[in-house]
Design a protein around this motif. Structure first.
Motif, short mmCIF file in Angstrom:
data_model
loop_
_atom_site.label_atom_id
_atom_site.label_comp_id
_atom_site.label_asym_id
_atom_site.label_seq_id
_atom_site.Cartn_x
_atom_site.Cartn_y
_atom_site.Cartn_z
N MET A 84 0.89 -1.29 -0.06
CA MET A 84 0.06 0.05 0.15
C MET A 84 0.76 1.08 0.13
N SER A 85 0.24 2.34 -0.25
CA SER A 85 0.80 3.77 -0.36
C SER A 85 0.96 3.92 1.38
N GLU A 86 1.82 4.96 1.73
CA GLU A 86 1.86 5.32 2.94
C GLU A 86 0.62 5.92 3.77
N THR A 91 -3.88 4.25 7.47
CA THR A 91 -5.09 3.97 7.59
C THR A 91 -5.34 2.51 7.96
N VAL A 92 -4.41 1.63 7.73
CA VAL A 92 -4.59 0.22 8.06
C VAL A 92 -4.19 -0.07 9.59
N LEU A 93 -3.05 0.67 9.88
CA LEU A 93 -2.38 0.60 10.99
C LEU A 93 -3.54 1.36 11.87
N ASN A 94 -3.85 2.45 11.65
CA ASN A 94 -5.07 2.84 12.66
C ASN A 94 -6.15 2.13 12.98
N ASN A 95 -6.64 1.39 11.77
CA ASN A 95 -7.75 0.52 12.14
C ASN A 95 -7.48 -0.88 12.84
#
Length: 188
Positions: A84-86, A91-95
């Motif tokens: 993924m892009s940064e 967003t993935v890390l936050n989720n």
């Protein structure tokens, strides 16, 4: 890309959980199998006891299959995240951090939020409106962890950002104000 180490650590942790689940299942199966053999050898064992043990083994098999499916989905999502892009990665890390927090795994959520914040600040700048939700989420985690003074710093920063981008009476502004007030009240 940056942040891969966090995801790779998460992938390793998920793999370890799956290995532990398999080991636990095998241990349980051996124990249940031993009990079943003993009961079957004992002519006085009731049919009900044997059926209960068989149902328990079947239930454990189903639970293990469900767990394997969930872990496989999580691993696939993590593998996709590596490409993924940064911004997408943040967003993935936050989720993922939100999920850990929801499941009571506060210490697992912290590094994910920290990395998401680091990426958001680098890619968007220190006062971008999309940084505020991660600041609020991380602040809420710190508050829940008992770190009320640290949490307040993140809430105040999120409030400053939201005031730059939203009206004073906007719901997102009032929500963060409530968090700041809550931290101030408990800190006194």
């Amino acid at each position: 890309p940056p942040g891969c180490y966090v995801l790779q650590n998460e992938m390793s942790r998920v793999r370890d959980e799956l290995v532990d689940a398999h080991s636990s299942r095998e241990e349980s199966a051996r124990h249940q199998d031993s009990k079943l053999k003993k009961l079957l050898a004992d002519q006085r064992a009731s049919e009900k006891e044997r059926d209960t043990l068989k149902m328990d083994l079947t239930r454990k098999d189903v639970e293990l299959e469900e767990m394997e499916g969930k872990h496989a989905e999580k691993m696939l999502a993590l593998e996709r995240a590596l490409q993924m892009s940064e911004d997408e990665l943040a967003t993935v890390l936050n989720n993922m951090a939100l999920l850990h927090k929801k499941n009571g795994q506060l210490e697992d959520a912290k590094p994910l939020y920290e990395r998401a914040l680091q990426i958001r600040e680098k890619t968007l700048g220190p006062s971008h409106k999309d940084l505020a939700p991660v600041l609020v989420n991380y602040g809420a985690l710190l508050y829940k962890s008992g770190e009320k003074n640290n949490a307040r710093q993140y809430f105040e920063r999120a409030l400053d950002i939201r005031l730059q981008h939203f009206a004073e009476d906007d719901k997102s502004v009032s929500t963060v104000r409530q968090w700041v007030k809550k931290c101030s009240t408990t800190a006194e």
